[in-house]
Scaffold this motif. Structure first.
Motif, short mmCIF file in Angstrom:
data_model
loop_
_atom_site.label_atom_id
_atom_site.label_comp_id
_atom_site.label_asym_id
_atom_site.label_seq_id
_atom_site.Cartn_x
_atom_site.Cartn_y
_atom_site.Cartn_z
N ALA A 44 0.81 -1.21 0.00
CA ALA A 44 0.00 0.00 0.00
C ALA A 44 0.85 1.27 0.00
O ALA A 44 0.32 2.37 -0.10
CB ALA A 44 -0.96 0.00 1.19
N GLN A 45 2.17 1.10 0.13
CA GLN A 45 3.03 2.29 0.06
C GLN A 45 3.74 2.33 -1.29
O GLN A 45 4.84 2.82 -1.41
CB GLN A 45 4.04 2.29 1.23
CG GLN A 45 3.39 2.58 2.57
CD GLN A 45 2.56 1.40 3.08
OE1 GLN A 45 2.89 0.25 2.86
NE2 GLN A 45 1.47 1.69 3.77
N TYR A 46 3.10 1.71 -2.29
CA TYR A 46 3.57 1.66 -3.68
C TYR A 46 4.71 0.66 -3.86
O TYR A 46 4.89 0.13 -4.94
CB TYR A 46 3.91 3.06 -4.21
CG TYR A 46 2.74 4.00 -4.02
CD1 TYR A 46 1.67 3.99 -4.91
CD2 TYR A 46 2.66 4.83 -2.90
CE1 TYR A 46 0.55 4.79 -4.70
CE2 TYR A 46 1.54 5.63 -2.68
CZ TYR A 46 0.49 5.61 -3.58
OH TYR A 46 -0.61 6.39 -3.36
N ALA A 47 5.49 0.40 -2.82
CA ALA A 47 6.51 -0.64 -2.91
C ALA A 47 5.81 -1.99 -2.78
O ALA A 47 4.92 -2.15 -1.97
CB ALA A 47 7.53 -0.47 -1.79
N SER A 48 6.23 -2.94 -3.59
CA SER A 48 5.67 -4.28 -3.46
C SER A 48 6.59 -5.10 -2.56
O SER A 48 7.68 -4.64 -2.22
CB SER A 48 5.58 -4.94 -4.84
OG SER A 48 6.82 -5.51 -5.19
N PRO A 49 6.19 -6.30 -2.19
CA PRO A 49 7.08 -7.11 -1.35
C PRO A 49 8.34 -7.57 -2.11
O PRO A 49 9.27 -8.07 -1.48
CB PRO A 49 6.23 -8.33 -0.98
CG PRO A 49 4.84 -7.99 -1.33
CD PRO A 49 4.88 -6.94 -2.38
N VAL A 50 8.34 -7.44 -3.41
CA VAL A 50 9.53 -7.84 -4.16
C VAL A 50 10.37 -6.59 -4.40
O VAL A 50 9.89 -5.62 -5.00
CB VAL A 50 9.14 -8.50 -5.50
CG1 VAL A 50 10.39 -8.91 -6.27
CG2 VAL A 50 8.24 -9.69 -5.26
N ASP A 51 11.59 -6.61 -3.92
CA ASP A 51 12.43 -5.42 -4.03
C ASP A 51 12.56 -4.99 -5.48
O ASP A 51 12.77 -5.81 -6.37
CB ASP A 51 13.82 -5.69 -3.43
CG ASP A 51 13.77 -5.68 -1.91
OD1 ASP A 51 12.76 -5.18 -1.36
OD2 ASP A 51 14.71 -6.17 -1.28
N GLY A 52 12.45 -3.69 -5.70
CA GLY A 52 12.59 -3.15 -7.04
C GLY A 52 11.29 -3.05 -7.80
O GLY A 52 11.22 -2.40 -8.83
N LEU A 53 10.24 -3.70 -7.31
CA LEU A 53 8.94 -3.63 -8.00
C LEU A 53 7.98 -2.72 -7.25
O LEU A 53 7.75 -2.89 -6.05
CB LEU A 53 8.33 -5.03 -8.13
CG LEU A 53 6.91 -5.08 -8.74
CD1 LEU A 53 6.90 -4.56 -10.18
CD2 LEU A 53 6.35 -6.50 -8.70
N TRP A 54 7.45 -1.76 -7.99
CA TRP A 54 6.53 -0.78 -7.40
C TRP A 54 5.23 -0.76 -8.17
O TRP A 54 5.17 -1.20 -9.31
CB TRP A 54 7.17 0.63 -7.47
CG TRP A 54 8.45 0.76 -6.72
CD1 TRP A 54 9.67 0.25 -7.08
CD2 TRP A 54 8.65 1.44 -5.47
NE1 TRP A 54 10.61 0.58 -6.13
CE2 TRP A 54 10.02 1.31 -5.14
CE3 TRP A 54 7.80 2.15 -4.61
CZ2 TRP A 54 10.56 1.86 -3.98
CZ3 TRP A 54 8.34 2.71 -3.47
CH2 TRP A 54 9.71 2.55 -3.14
#
Ligand SMILES: Cc1cc2nc3c(=O)[nH]c(=O)nc-3n(C[C@H](O)[C@H](O)[C@H](O)COP(=O)(O)OP(=O)(O)OC[C@H]3O[C@@H](n4cnc5c(N)ncnc54)[C@H](O)[C@@H]3O)c2cc1C
Lengths: 513, 401
Positions: free
Chosen positions: A473-483
């Protein structure tokens, strides 16, 4: 090599690109279709006739974004502003709604008084919600100062409305638009039209909870309706021009097939044509289900998160009808000057609720709610001289139609035109060309899973720090580098741009460390 | 009984079933007491828990493990699926091998622990303490796998203790002595496939025997016939409880709350907090809980699970644990007087930074003598290794008894 790839050149992807490029990032936008804009796009649907192919009314576009990206200097202008909403009546006893003002044959002083009060508090509540549109939502369950301050600010904004309004805010946002309007008004036609604000674009009936919330969302940026000159595509084109000027590269006809991973991080994308592009940051404006289930693959996510994505509600329910007309249709009791407004066919709340009933069971409604614009009245560029374009959002038409859209489409189209013809009896004789986009067509042509207006249902449990789901929900996904930066993120759909800008801000903050 | 058919609409009427060994258990169950272990009747003790415990340490004891929840995972993505599910690297469990594992929520909190049997190339059995089929199906999203729960199709017997190998040899399982710890092998029992794994929950030499549930009685009879000369005894769950505490093994629901049964978020435990950090392999790019556990590794854990050697001989059940400066720092989760180690032992949860090996603590023990309650604050020390860990546990081939 670019720093950042943005998947999808819808208006949010373009806004995100513009802000990142402005801050000095090397940005490449990859858009699947041959044109930018996504669901904010102008298309020619018959020779000489152009239409805003999905979104047709502009009422959410953020003023800050317009200024900061100098969209006017990139060609954005309005063909019409401050359109009124006409609550259409078959006999021609229409009600004109303009802000808090209502006019019409059967409008009483009591109706007006009720409207004044309703408009007052709804605008006030909507402003509280709108105050959140330009913020990265706080995280749930953390105790960092920033997140707590952000939550406290929301609490304070609610509290400072005063005891009476605060109590009402907390009371009505949780209930439904039917009950609220029933409390305030007697006029069935007026209630019908106002109730549409609570359900248009969402898989909700007037008696469903979240409908007040949706109405507030619709008003959260001021709630004034405009038509961009040249159609909705003009908005996207202006943003694209700004992004390009800041140095972003925009590639159309470049569908992304999948995300590339380097161990546990996103490292780039592979296009349908096999080309691979590497970047440390990949921002997706595609809807969350497409992003995680198709482009990434749920097997690369932790199971709890993947399961939340799987269960996001994203059944689309709005179809789009476009008519190329030989002449301006005449609506009973509506002068030519009034026809250019937002025309709503929703004669009562029960009509609206009945239209919804069908959708629940996988059927389309033969008496749907219809939101009509005739942009050619204000804009010469969209139709040949003397001829006109009718653009209509039609609800409810569920994506997962039991009968299948291939079989149902023709009958549905005819039913919708029949309903319009009750208000504009001669319209059929002037139809030169008809285009109907069912939610299935929207899914396929605009690459929105489910064809949903907001990518995923706009509801309190899928909003703010829970949009699309906690953990992303903060635009960052759980996968680093993916937004994420599309309508599936806070603050949701509509041609607004806030999701794109908030995402850019979040990325810039992280990269700055 | 067979794998529950949910279309039969009848499964919910019966809650507890007799085990496939029930006819034999009934004859031997002198105390006539039964307990419930999930779907099955289980025997707490046949005659005397202590005697049964000693059979597990001195001869061999037989315990019915049929109620343990069993799943079969197969299909092209079976390995990838297992690797995303559990925290350890399943690729290291070769065909014919067994591995202990835990699995977590996204928050890195332990859902359950269990054993993974790599039955055949790409076919895994996951045995768990708790029912897991929901979570396992949720985990299947995106993987090409077949998952079934086959708890009722497979009967299981644990045969544990120094004479277990000799018993199996006498039973005709040629070559059983070559099976190394955590190995599994198939045998022919009168034309029926019998799987034997050198595994168990007692920390001793021991085996687990797995057969189609229809042949449970055959297996029981053959094992007991072969074991007669080796002092074989049926063993109930009370004895097993003592054996596992001595071995230092944790039990879901006793030493930690399974995350999905926990209401209060702080009452769950991570693998690190259970002393199972060795099962967490960050060299895998993704598994449930990875991000949270990475963060925990960096920021520190809230709790530590410790083995305590307590002074005196009064079992420290349900006791509070204090630091040497008398601060309340935790509580005992399992405790007993260990007959084999001749020590007063316990497993405890303490708040970090407490819990270092060698740390001195105090345990507040309440005990009763002829109904009279007394209290003692006993000194305790954190120890590293299992309380009882005989070399025969690992020896291959095991000594002949
Ligand atoms: C029928 C309908 C009517 C609407 N009416 C209105 C209205 O009147 N007013 C209003 O404000 N809003 C309206 N909306 C909502 C509004 O159109 C959307 O919420 C908004 O346009 C979403 O913008 P976005 O940039 O977030 O996503 P999108 O516009 O969906 O952009 C996503 C982009 O990603 C691209 N993409 C997807 N997958 C890939 C891939 N694999 N590779 C490359 N590119 C990819 C798509 O082609 C698309 O361009 C309507 C929506 C619908 C469906």
């Amino acid at each position: 090599m670019t720093d950042t790839i943005i998947i999808g050149g819808g208006h949010n992807g373009l806004v995100c690109a513009a802000y990142l490029a402005k801050a000095g990032h090397k940005v490449t936008v990859l858009e699947a279709r041959d044109k930018v804009g996504g669901a904010a796009v102008t298309r020619e649907f018959a020779p000489g006739f152009k239409v805003s192919a999905c979104a047709h009314l502009l009422y959410l576009l953020d003023e800050g974004i317009q200024k900061e990206l100098a969209l006017a200097s990139h060609g954005l202008s309005m063909a019409a502003t401050d359109l009124a909403t006409m609550a259409m009546d078959e006999q021609g006893q229409h009600i004109r709604i303009s802000g808090a003002r209502i006019e019409g044959a059967n409008v009483t002083d009591a109706d007006q008084a009720a409207m004044t009060e309703y408009h007052r508090y709804m605008s006030r509540f909507a402003a509280v919600l709108g105050g959140l549109n330009n913020r990265v939502p706080p995280r749930l369950g953390t105790s960092t100062g920033k997140d707590l301050r952000s939550l406290a600010r929301l609490g304070w904004n609610i509290r400072k409305m005063g005891k009476h309004d605060m109590r009402d805010f907390l009371r009505i946002t949780g209930i439904n638009v039917y009950d609220v309007l029933q409390e305030e008004f007697d006029n069935e036609l007026l209630k019908g039209a106002l109730s549409v604000d609570g359900v248009l674009g969402s898989f909700l009936g007037t008696r469903s909870n979240n409908s007040v919330f949706c109405a507030l969302h619709r008003m959260s940026q001021g709630g004034r309706y405009s038509l961009p000159e040249g159609g909705m595509g003009a908005v996207s084109n202006a943003i694209a021009a700004a992004a390009t000027q800041y140095g972003a590269e925009i590639r159309t006809s470049s569908p992304v097939k999948r995300l590339l991973l380097d161990f546990d991080q996103v490292s780039g994308v592979e296009l349908e044509n096999g080309e691979q592009l590497m970047a440390k940051t990949v921002v997706s404006s595609a809807d969350p289900k497409t992003t995680f289930n198709q482009l990434l693959g749920p097997q690369h996510l932790e199971a709890g998160f993947a399961n939340k994505i799987k269960h996001l509600r994203s059944r689309g329910c709005v179809a789009k009808l476009h008519l190329a007309l030989d002449s301006l249709p005449v609506f009973t009791g509506l002068g030519e000057t009034q026809s250019g407004n937002r025309l709503l066919i929703a004669p009562s709340m029960n009509y609206v609720e009945r239209a919804f009933n069908h959708a629940k069971y996988g059927e389309y409604s033969e008496h749907p709610v219809i939101e009509i614009t005739l942009p050619s009245i204000h804009d010469d560029s969209v139709a040949p001289q003397g001829q006109h374009v009718l653009s209509a959002n039609v609800q409810w038409a569920p994506t997962d139609l039991k009968m299948g859209w291939a079989e149902a489409k023709h009958g549905f189209t005819e039913a919708v035109i029949d309903v319009i013809a009750r208000y504009a009896p001669d319209i059929r004789s002037s139809i030169l060309h008809t285009e109907m986009l069912t939610p299935e067509d929207i899914e396929q042509q605009f690459l929105i899973g489910g064809g949903h207006w907001h990518h995923v249902e706009l509801a309190m449990d899928q909003f703010l720090m829970m949009r699309p789901v906690p953990g992303a929900a903060q635009y960052a996904s759980p996968v680093d580098g993916l937004w994420l930066c599309g309508a599936g993120s806070h603050p949701g759909g509509g041609v607004m741009g806030c999701a794109g800008r908030n995402a850019a801000n979040a990325i810039l903050k992280t990269n700055r460390g | 009984m067979r794998t529950v058919r949910f279309d039969s609409r009848d499964h919910y009427r019966n809650k507890v079933y007799p085990s496939p060994f029930h006819s034999r258990q009934k004859e031997l169950n002198g105390l006539k007491e039964w307990s419930r272990w999930f779907d099955y009747l289980s025997v707490p003790a046949y005659t005397c828990p202590t005697m049964e415990y000693f059979s597990g340490r001195n001869t061999c004891g037989v315990f019915d493990i049929t109620p343990m929840v069993k799943h079969l995972v197969s299909g092209p993505d079976a390995l990838a699926y297992m690797n995303r599910l559990v925290t350890r690297d399943v690729a290291k469990i070769k065909p014919g091998r067994v591995g202990y594992a835990v699995w977590c929520t996204d928050e890195g909190q332990v859902i359950d622990d269990g054993t993974i049997f790599h039955l055949r190339e790409g076919v895994y059995r996951l045995c768990s303490q708790e029912h897991q089929i929901d979570w396992m199906m949720i985990n299947a999203n995106g993987f090409d796998v077949n998952i079934i729960e086959d708890t009722h199709d497979v009967a299981g017997l644990a045969l544990q203790g120094p004479t277990s190998c000799a018993t199996l040899k006498r039973m005709g399982l040629t070559g059983i002595e070559d099976l190394t710890p955590f190995g599994l092998r198939y045998f022919d029992l009168d034309g029926i496939e019998l799987m034997v794994s050198r595994t168990g929950y007692t920390g001793d030499l021991g085996y687990e025997l797995w057969i189609d549930a229809g042949y449970a009685e055959l297996l029981w009879d053959r094992v007991f016939a072969a074991g007669e000369l080796h002092q074989i005894q049926p063993m109930g769950s009370d004895a097993l409880e003592m054996l596992r505490i001595e071995a230092g093994f944790i039990l879901a629901g006793a030493d930690f709350m399974p995350a999905q049964h926990t209401v209060r978020p702080t009452h769950t435990r991570s693998p690190f907090e259970l002393g199972l950090g060795w099962l967490v392999d960050f060299k895998k790019p993704v598994f449930n809980g990875r991000r949270a556990l990475l963060a925990e590794k960096e920021n520190g854990s809230r709790y530590a699970l410790v083995k305590l050697d307590i002074e005196g001989n009064k079992p420290a059940d349900s006791s509070y644990v204090y630091s040497s400066t008398n601060k309340n720092i935790g509580w005992i989760t399992s405790a007993m007087w260990s007959p084999s180690a001749k020590k007063n032992i316990a497993l405890a949860t303490v708040e970090t930074p407490h819990g270092a090996v060698g740390e001195e603590m105090l345990v507040e023990i309440y005990y009763q003598r002829e109904l009279k309650w007394s209290r003692v604050k006993a000194k305790a020390r954190v120890v590293k290794d299992a309380f009882f860990d005989p070399p025969r546990r690992r020896q291959t081939p095991p000594a002949d008894w």
